[in-house]
Design a protein around this motif. Structure first.
Motif: not given
Length: 134
Positions: A9-12, A15-16, A43, A46-47
């Protein structure tokens, strides 16, 4: 971020910024510096990593490996990283309380509020991976 199931999962930064946030202090001797950022437990949740009441049984024996740009790594137990198991925030800081992070600190820094020493505070976080303990 890689979860227990291997899902990435990638977070921008946006997003954070939308996740639950907190303030945590980094202590070094008698000096404390306040940081702000997303809760690590938010975090992880969310993942898709088990958290709160869902964190029991086999996943409790998992670890969270946080890696910095220079290869420095810190390991936390998954239970230790979960807000329902401990007092004191663990955050992925994106700013100091009094302004932005310095270039050599960011864009993200792990800050563990209850730590008495700063050795587990990683600058320039590049990856987070949750794995079963050996």
């Amino acid at each position: 971020m890689t979860g227990l199931n291997g899902k990435v999962t990638s977070f921008t930064t946006a997003d954070l910024a939308d996740l639950p946030r907190a303030t945590a202090s980094l202590r070094s001797g008698d000096k404390a510096t306040a940081y702000e950022g997303a809760l690590l437990s938010a975090v992880l949740k969310e993942a898709g990593v088990p958290s709160g009441p869902r964190l029991h049984g086999k996943p409790v024996a998992s670890v969270v490996v946080i890696t910095a740009a220079d290869g420095y790594r810190v390991v936390l137990s998954l239970a230790e990283a979960d807000a329902s198991f401990r007092d004191g925030a663990i955050i992925l800081a994106d700013r100091k309380a009094d302004g932005p992070l310095a270039a050599d600190d960011g864009p993200l820094r792990l800050v563990i509020d209850a730590d008495k020493r700063p050795e587990r505070s990683i600058r320039q976080v590049v990856s987070i991976k949750v794995v079963p303990a050996p």
